[in-house]
Scaffold this motif. Structure first.
Motif, PDB file in Angstrom:
ATOM      1  N   ASP A  63       0.895  -1.207  -0.064  1.00  0.00           N
ATOM      2  CA  ASP A  63      -0.034  -0.030  -0.065  1.00  0.00           C
ATOM      3  C   ASP A  63       0.998   1.345  -0.028  1.00  0.00           C
ATOM      4  N   TYR A  64       1.982   1.247   0.297  1.00  0.00           N
ATOM      5  CA  TYR A  64       2.901   2.408   0.390  1.00  0.00           C
ATOM      6  C   TYR A  64       4.402   2.346  -0.599  1.00  0.00           C
ATOM      7  N   ASN A  65       4.532   3.412  -1.013  1.00  0.00           N
ATOM      8  CA  ASN A  65       5.977   3.453  -1.717  1.00  0.00           C
ATOM      9  C   ASN A  65       7.032   4.248  -0.649  1.00  0.00           C
ATOM     10  N   HIS A  66       8.054   3.555  -0.437  1.00  0.00           N
ATOM     11  CA  HIS A  66       8.873   3.975   0.591  1.00  0.00           C
ATOM     12  C   HIS A  66      10.047   4.806  -0.194  1.00  0.00           C
ATOM     13  N   LYS A  67      10.576   5.840   0.472  1.00  0.00           N
ATOM     14  CA  LYS A  67      11.635   6.541  -0.208  1.00  0.00           C
ATOM     15  C   LYS A  67      12.554   7.392   0.855  1.00  0.00           C
ATOM     16  N   LEU A  68      13.867   7.322   0.352  1.00  0.00           N
ATOM     17  CA  LEU A  68      14.735   7.984   1.240  1.00  0.00           C
ATOM     18  C   LEU A  68      15.260   9.202   0.524  1.00  0.00           C
ATOM     19  N   ILE A  69      15.019  10.225   0.991  1.00  0.00           N
ATOM     20  CA  ILE A  69      15.403  11.684   0.446  1.00  0.00           C
ATOM     21  C   ILE A  69      16.401  12.324   1.117  1.00  0.00           C
ATOM     22  N   VAL A  70      17.287  12.749   0.109  1.00  0.00           N
ATOM     23  CA  VAL A  70      18.574  13.670   0.561  1.00  0.00           C
ATOM     24  C   VAL A  70      18.725  14.749  -0.272  1.00  0.00           C
ATOM     25  N   GLY A  71      18.482  16.006   0.660  1.00  0.00           N
ATOM     26  CA  GLY A  71      18.516  17.303   0.249  1.00  0.00           C
ATOM     27  C   GLY A  71      19.841  17.924   0.372  1.00  0.00           C
ATOM     28  N   LEU A  72      20.401  18.448  -1.003  1.00  0.00           N
ATOM     29  CA  LEU A  72      21.762  19.287  -0.998  1.00  0.00           C
ATOM     30  C   LEU A  72      21.394  20.811  -1.503  1.00  0.00           C
TER      31      LEU A  72
END
Length: 215
Positions: A126-135
């Motif tokens: 039911d979910y898409n998992h995402k690791l988010i890196v902001g630069l």
């Protein structure tokens, strides 16, 4: 004698359990990685983003997304499930300042336990998992984990959004900005960034015309 054998059996059972625990492979997860840059007016070129010194994702030029909560950027779909990472190394270039930055980020010590819990609470079906890196173009970095509810339409109240690394500042490092001269010139000509200090405006066509063959 009975107590002796009971203690022996108990010790043996504990040893077997400990051995099984030590030999168990770390859990792997199916997630994507998003890399954001910017904010607007501070475009970056992401040279490298490396996880645990073993695997990496590409990103390239990013004009915006860092200013959003969470940041939004280019998404890399990981070809194989991965363990929950513990460390991130990133190197990037700011077009506006003609500066290279590097940073080593340590994720929470209980990262593996957190990810395991999130996958139970927000199952992959039911979910898409995402690791988010902001630069950012000013040398800052931050990291989030997001689970996006697929069947929830516009109701985002069931999403997960967790901050993993609060705002941290990267270190200015040496690097040759010349390979980015065409893109820098293009950004200056389009008014995206002001002329960087010390940057010599090259007499060359904008990058879009250069690649298309138009003069």
């Amino acid at each position: 004698m009975h107590n002796y054998w009971a203690r022996c059996i108990g010790a043996l059972s504990l040893a077997i359990l400990m051995l099984a625990s030590c030999s168990r492979e770390p859990e792997r997860y199916d997630f994507a990685v998003a890399v954001a840059g910017g904010p607007k007016g501070w475009p970056v070129w992401v040279v490298d983003v490396v996880f645990d010194g073993r695997w990496r994702v590409g990103a390239g030029a990013i004009d915006s997304g860092y200013e959003s909560v969470p940041p939004t950027g280019k998404v890399s779909v990981i070809s194989n499930p991965r363990e929950a990472p513990q460390e991130i190394f990133a190197r990037w270039f700011s077009y506006r300042t003609q500066t290279f930055y590097e940073i080593h980020l340590t994720l929470p010590e209980d990262m593996a336990q957190r990810v395991a819990r999130w996958y139970r609470q927000y199952p992959r079906r039911d979910y898409n998992h995402k690791l988010i890196v902001g630069l950012s173009g000013t040398g800052e970095a931050k990291v989030w984990w997001k689970a996006f509810c697929l069947p929830c339409d516009r109701d985002r109240s069931k999403d997960l959004l967790a901050t993993l690394v609060e705002l941290q500042h990267g270190q200015e490092v040496e690097g040759d900005p010349y390979p980015y001269v065409y893109q820098t010139t293009d950004y200056v000509d389009e008014g995206v960034i002001p002329l960087p200090d010390g940057f010599q405006r090259e007499e060359m066509p904008p990058i879009k015309s250069w690649f298309s063959g138009e003069q």
